[in-house]
Write an enzyme that holds these catalytic residues in place. Sequence first.
Site, short mmCIF file in Angstrom:
data_model
loop_
_atom_site.label_atom_id
_atom_site.label_comp_id
_atom_site.label_asym_id
_atom_site.label_seq_id
_atom_site.Cartn_x
_atom_site.Cartn_y
_atom_site.Cartn_z
CG HIS A 61 -0.52 4.22 -7.02
ND1 HIS A 61 -0.67 4.78 -5.77
CD2 HIS A 61 -1.58 3.40 -7.19
CE1 HIS A 61 -1.76 4.31 -5.21
NE2 HIS A 61 -2.34 3.46 -6.04
CG ASP A 170 -4.79 2.36 -2.66
OD1 ASP A 170 -4.01 2.28 -3.62
OD2 ASP A 170 -5.92 2.90 -2.74
CD GLU A 202 -4.04 5.52 -8.48
OE1 GLU A 202 -4.95 4.85 -8.99
OE2 GLU A 202 -4.08 5.91 -7.29
CD GLU A 203 -4.82 6.87 -4.13
OE1 GLU A 203 -5.95 7.24 -4.51
OE2 GLU A 203 -4.56 5.72 -3.74
CG ASP A 225 -3.72 0.26 -7.78
OD1 ASP A 225 -3.76 0.27 -6.53
OD2 ASP A 225 -3.87 1.29 -8.47
CG HIS A 309 -8.87 5.36 -0.25
ND1 HIS A 309 -9.28 6.31 -1.17
CD2 HIS A 309 -7.90 4.66 -0.87
CE1 HIS A 309 -8.60 6.18 -2.29
NE2 HIS A 309 -7.75 5.17 -2.13
#
Length: 340
Positions: A61, A170, A202-203, A225, A309
């Site tokens: 992603h 990420d 994706e998030e 990922d 994150h």
Amino acid sequence: MEKLLTELCSKYTVSGSELENLELIRSFFDKDTDIRTDANGNIIASIGRTDSKDVIMLEAHNDTIGFVVTFIDENGFLKLSNCGGTDRRVLPGSRVNVLGKKHIRGIVCCLPPHLSDGGEDKAPDADGIYVDTGLAKSELEKYVSAGDKVAVYSKPEKLIGKRFKAAGLDNKAGVAVLIRAAQLIKKQKTDICIKIVLSSQEETGLVGSRTAGFSVKPDCALVVDVSFAKQACVSEEKSGKLSKGAMLGLSPILDRGLYRELEEICIKNSIPYQKEIMGGSTGTNADVISTAGEGVRTALVSIPLRNMHTQAETVDIDDLENTAKLISLFIESRGADANG
């Protein structure tokens, strides 16, 4: 790899804005590579023998977490809402880039501990995130509107040894791995069609990969990922280790045969790897790709990452290089099987 990560993490692709780095992605491939986009903001590059009926999907992603501007108050402060699973605990005092008509740097407002009534250790409420750009409302509205995206700013940089930190690893780490793998696959002159899907959103709900799985219709898929790396306060059983290689996923929704193929390649070629055991869904795009159409045999390869994150996500460059090597050897072995 360091240069590749720096360039990728310097382009902001908050969920829903993935095509902001389209031209940068194009620059990493040969000029004659077939690269297209779709209605959901997926970027799909076709390499290998593109007319082959044998199709393998490599997916990562392309979006990152961030925020969206919901309101500009009378004093010029921007009110934000989450766009993906941002970690509000580390936001106060952070620098951000407001991605309006003009990129504007701002600071997430922070209540002084002297005025917090003992609540300074609490994360700010999702409804209480404001950004100060230093501009009055009348000036700010020339460049920023409700609906514009906001990204946390952190200079991508190499740390000691092979460690690298940035906001957005990420999953720019996964994107970098697939670009590097494409460079290695190019040398093989494979007879297989490889569809490299850099998916959107994706998030915010695994959106892009849902449609990409249907349109690509692969024989099998390999999803790249990130996952949790061991660090203080993270238990060993729930994490991998930096510098110890990719984490090969084992889950009910993942194909055990593909896992064994990847594991055998690692063993045969002395590529470090780790196991990641999941009792149900994976929380990645593998969950929806595996159910696309009549079903897709899917494997998951995850890169260990610390501080997920946050603005200081950290990976080991050797893990990325080894993951790219593993993927290229997987394609090579598949091509050998297809040719008898």
